[in-house]
Design a protein around this motif. Structure first.
Motif, mmCIF file in Angstrom:
data_model
loop_
_atom_site.group_PDB
_atom_site.id
_atom_site.type_symbol
_atom_site.label_atom_id
_atom_site.label_comp_id
_atom_site.label_asym_id
_atom_site.label_seq_id
_atom_site.Cartn_x
_atom_site.Cartn_y
_atom_site.Cartn_z
ATOM 1 N N ARG A 384 -10.721 4.329 -2.243
ATOM 2 C CA ARG A 384 -10.272 3.264 -3.151
ATOM 3 C C ARG A 384 -8.758 3.344 -3.374
ATOM 4 N N ALA A 385 -8.247 4.556 -3.600
ATOM 5 C CA ALA A 385 -6.823 4.714 -3.902
ATOM 6 C C ALA A 385 -5.943 4.268 -2.740
ATOM 7 N N PHE A 386 -6.361 4.564 -1.520
ATOM 8 C CA PHE A 386 -5.527 4.288 -0.350
ATOM 9 C C PHE A 386 -5.750 2.892 0.228
ATOM 10 N N HIS A 387 -6.756 2.192 -0.256
ATOM 11 C CA HIS A 387 -7.101 0.913 0.355
ATOM 12 C C HIS A 387 -5.941 -0.071 0.323
ATOM 13 N N GLN A 388 -5.177 -0.073 -0.743
ATOM 14 C CA GLN A 388 -4.057 -1.008 -0.872
ATOM 15 C C GLN A 388 -2.963 -0.750 0.159
ATOM 16 N N TYR A 389 -2.955 0.440 0.759
ATOM 17 C CA TYR A 389 -1.921 0.798 1.723
ATOM 18 C C TYR A 389 -2.406 0.730 3.175
ATOM 19 N N LEU A 390 -3.646 0.263 3.395
ATOM 20 C CA LEU A 390 -4.207 0.225 4.746
ATOM 21 C C LEU A 390 -3.305 -0.594 5.673
ATOM 22 N N PRO A 391 -2.694 0.029 6.699
ATOM 23 C CA PRO A 391 -1.765 -0.693 7.572
ATOM 24 C C PRO A 391 -2.508 -1.379 8.718
ATOM 25 N N LEU A 392 -2.273 -2.667 8.881
ATOM 26 C CA LEU A 392 -3.005 -3.444 9.885
ATOM 27 C C LEU A 392 -2.065 -4.157 10.858
ATOM 28 N N ASN A 393 -0.866 -3.606 11.045
ATOM 29 C CA ASN A 393 0.018 -4.172 12.058
ATOM 30 C C ASN A 393 0.569 -3.060 12.937
ATOM 31 N N SER A 394 1.301 -3.435 13.984
ATOM 32 C CA SER A 394 1.717 -2.461 14.993
ATOM 33 C C SER A 394 3.011 -1.738 14.634
ATOM 34 N N SER A 395 3.670 -2.123 13.556
ATOM 35 C CA SER A 395 4.905 -1.453 13.178
ATOM 36 C C SER A 395 4.589 -0.118 12.498
ATOM 37 N N PHE A 396 5.633 0.662 12.252
ATOM 38 C CA PHE A 396 5.429 1.922 11.563
ATOM 39 C C PHE A 396 4.817 1.662 10.186
ATOM 40 N N ALA A 397 3.788 2.400 9.860
ATOM 41 C CA ALA A 397 3.103 2.207 8.588
ATOM 42 C C ALA A 397 3.963 2.720 7.434
ATOM 43 N N HIS A 398 4.004 1.962 6.360
ATOM 44 C CA HIS A 398 4.713 2.394 5.147
ATOM 45 C C HIS A 398 3.705 3.114 4.256
ATOM 46 N N LEU A 399 3.738 4.426 4.321
ATOM 47 C CA LEU A 399 2.758 5.220 3.584
ATOM 48 C C LEU A 399 3.220 5.439 2.149
ATOM 49 N N PRO A 400 2.278 5.631 1.251
ATOM 50 C CA PRO A 400 2.643 5.817 -0.157
ATOM 51 C C PRO A 400 3.377 7.129 -0.384
ATOM 52 N N THR A 401 4.240 7.133 -1.381
ATOM 53 C CA THR A 401 4.936 8.355 -1.781
ATOM 54 C C THR A 401 3.989 9.238 -2.577
ATOM 55 N N THR A 402 4.429 10.463 -2.840
ATOM 56 C CA THR A 402 3.608 11.392 -3.615
ATOM 57 C C THR A 402 3.287 10.825 -4.995
ATOM 58 N N SER A 403 4.281 10.236 -5.646
ATOM 59 C CA SER A 403 4.042 9.682 -6.982
ATOM 60 C C SER A 403 3.087 8.485 -6.918
ATOM 61 N N GLN A 404 3.215 7.667 -5.875
ATOM 62 C CA GLN A 404 2.291 6.543 -5.712
ATOM 63 C C GLN A 404 0.864 7.035 -5.469
ATOM 64 N N ILE A 405 0.734 8.084 -4.666
ATOM 65 C CA ILE A 405 -0.590 8.655 -4.406
ATOM 66 C C ILE A 405 -1.199 9.189 -5.700
ATOM 67 N N ASP A 406 -0.405 9.930 -6.459
ATOM 68 C CA ASP A 406 -0.907 10.505 -7.720
ATOM 69 C C ASP A 406 -1.388 9.408 -8.663
ATOM 70 N N SER A 407 -0.601 8.344 -8.779
ATOM 71 C CA SER A 407 -0.964 7.243 -9.675
ATOM 72 C C SER A 407 -2.226 6.536 -9.185
ATOM 73 N N ALA A 408 -2.271 6.235 -7.877
ATOM 74 C CA ALA A 408 -3.433 5.535 -7.321
ATOM 75 C C ALA A 408 -4.691 6.392 -7.405
ATOM 76 N N MET A 409 -4.559 7.702 -7.184
ATOM 77 C CA MET A 409 -5.715 8.589 -7.249
ATOM 78 C C MET A 409 -6.244 8.702 -8.677
ATOM 79 N N ALA A 410 -5.357 8.735 -9.653
ATOM 80 C CA ALA A 410 -5.803 8.811 -11.051
ATOM 81 C C ALA A 410 -6.592 7.568 -11.421
ATOM 82 N N GLU A 411 -6.083 6.392 -11.035
ATOM 83 C CA GLU A 411 -6.799 5.139 -11.326
ATOM 84 C C GLU A 411 -8.134 5.111 -10.602
ATOM 85 N N ALA A 412 -8.117 5.502 -9.326
ATOM 86 C CA ALA A 412 -9.343 5.440 -8.521
ATOM 87 C C ALA A 412 -10.400 6.395 -9.050
#
Length: 492
Positions: A384-412
């Motif tokens: 659930r936390a990572f779903h918003q960052y799922l990359p679906l194009n051929s360019s380099f994926a923009h992965l979440p930062t540590t703080s973004q991961i922490d925030s998304a994981m807490a909500e999830a």
């Protein structure tokens, strides 16, 4: 499917999908590099490929719960894994491949992505020797040959010698996950040879620290679709004593039992085009091709393409692993003396080949029925936390930062606890008499036909859109949008 033309023939899996054959044993699988990627992508989050055959998805984690008389004493087994093989030129890209695949995308579709590895790194690391957790990857963790009988391995597969000597044989992200998760068991395939190793995690981190600096003259391939590995620098890792894991021969590749369900598909025809350029060179990715070569230089090139990685990639992994240790983001318990991972790779199926291995894992009591697959609550929160960052194009994926991961994981985690874990359990009994338990996967996902079976009177039309209802169900279960194969607008 990415195989030479002469192997492009229908096998027998469709009979399991259609229910003509029923596998006798509950089976969990990951994907390798000769798969039907259209079907695997339908179940990106995991699901039943056929009755009683569960696919972990591109990456996943579940529990295998034994059925015993006293459930409170059962020892659950966490089973995690990632599908595909590592190729550096696709690693940081998104999942851009779509039907119809061309000769390039049918291969890149099964290349491991950094996004999925980052999700797996959010799983809790093993803290004690009492936890039974297993991990599956198709290719081997890089440097794993140093922890087993490397001499015997090279007698069987002499063309791996240079990569084994330099420590560049295997997958870099698999090494990172081996260190991060420290599972009790790790299973791999890909190289068509049986090989066992015993990894002490205290020793592993010492060996990572001992890796030499990256060579300054490492060559880079001009073509991003190829890999050029020109350095022969030996890695200063001490080879431990030979290890003979005390296990009897057996198999992991069994299939399973039928569960009736009706799926939903749309009869909408969709126009699908591909604007991906055809590659100038498509690397061979099967050890069988290597073994058929007689020219030593051709063998060397194919080994690089098949299972080699660059020293630069290994140095990047070294920095990442040591950063985890220094910042404390990896828990130090896993490096205490005595915590080990048993690694096992098996040969491909065939007469006289070591492709089967039976292993006994204590379950806490005598079995009263077949084991059940349960969702891993931690993986549900990660998905659930990572779903918003799922990359679906051929360019380099923009992965979440540590703080973004922490925030998304807490909500999830809060959402999963409130909407799944704290909800009253609705007891369900299947037609075969099995009573479903809380978090049982079959509470949410049961096998359903997506496309008609091969023997069905209605044949699937080219470019027809199919929505996999297991993916729809999983997305709804964790409260996210189905980005993989959603129902067409206005369809059901």
């Amino acid at each position: 499917m990415a195989v030479p033309a002469k192997y492009r023939q229908l096998g027998d899996f469709w009979e399991y999908y259609a229910g003509i054959r029923v596998a006798p044993v509950l089976t969990v699988v990951i994907g390798g590099n000769h798969e039907c990627m259209a079907y695997m992508w339908e179940l990106y989050h995991g699901g039943w490929l056929a009755p009683n055959i569960y696919f972990l998805g591109a990456a996943g984690s579940i529990y295998v719960n034994p059925t015993i008389a006293d459930p409170s004493k059962a020892t659950p087994i966490r089973l995690s894994g990632m599908s595909g093989i590592y190729k550096s030129f696709d690693y940081k890209r998104g999942h851009f491949e779509t039907v119809p695949f061309n000769e390039k995308s049918v291969k890149s579709a099964y290349h491991v992505r950094e996004y999925d590895v980052l999700k797996l790194k959010q799983l809790s690391r093993r803290k004690t020797k009492d936890v039974v957790d297993l991990f599956m990857s198709h290719d081997w963790p890089v440097t794993i040959t140093r922890y087993g009988d490397e001499r015997k391995l090279l007698q069987q597969k002499p063309f791996f010698r240079e990569e084994a000597k330099s420590g560049t044989l295997g997958s870099v992200p698999a090494l990172e996950l081996l260190h991060h998760l420290a599972p009790a068991y790790w299973f791999s395939a890909h190289l068509h040879v049986k090989f066992a190793a015993l990894v002490s995690h205290g020793k592993l981190i010492q060996d990572v620290r001992a890796l030499p600096p990256a060579p300054t003259n490492t060559a880079h391939a001009g073509n991003p679709d190829e890999i050029a590995l020109d350095d022969d620098e030996a890695m200063e890792i001490v080879n431990p004593d030979k290890i003979d894991l005390d296990m009897d021969d057996s198999d992991d590749e069994e299939l399973a039992e039928e569960a009736p369900c009706t799926g939903t598909k749309s009869d909408q025809q969709v126009e699908v085009t591909s604007n991906q350029e055809e590659p100038a060179n498509i690397p061979e990715e099967s050890v069988d091709q290597v073994e058929k070569e007689s020219d030593p230089e051709a063998v060397r090139e194919k080994v690089h393409e098949l299972a080699g990685t660059s020293m630069d990639d290994i140095m990047e992994a070294k920095d990442m692993i040591l950063a985890e240790e220094e910042t404390g983001t990896s828990e130090q318990d896993a490096t205490k003396p005595g915590l080990e991972t048993r690694f096992l790779a098996l040969d491909k199926c065939g007469f006289g080949r070591d492709f089967i291995q039976f292993m006994d894992i204590p379950t806490g009591g005598p079995s009263t029925g077949p084991p059940r697959l349960h969702f891993d609550p931690e993986w549900l929160a990660i998905s659930r936390a990572f779903h918003q960052y799922l990359p679906l194009n051929s360019s380099f994926a923009h992965l979440p930062t540590t703080s973004q991961i922490d925030s998304a994981m807490a909500e999830a985690q809060t959402w999963i606890d409130t909407n799944i874990m704290a909800q009253p359990f609705d007891v369900q009994t299947l037609e075969n008499g099995v009573v479903l338990q809380p978090m049982d996967i079959e509470q949410v996902q049961t096998f359903c036909f997506t496309a008609p079976p091969h023997n069905a009177p209605e044949a699937a039309q080219p470019n027809q859109w199919f929505t996999n209802m297991q993916t729809e169900a999983f997305a709804g279960f964790i409260g996210v949008e189905n980005k993989i194969n959603p129902l067409p607008t206005g369809g059901a």
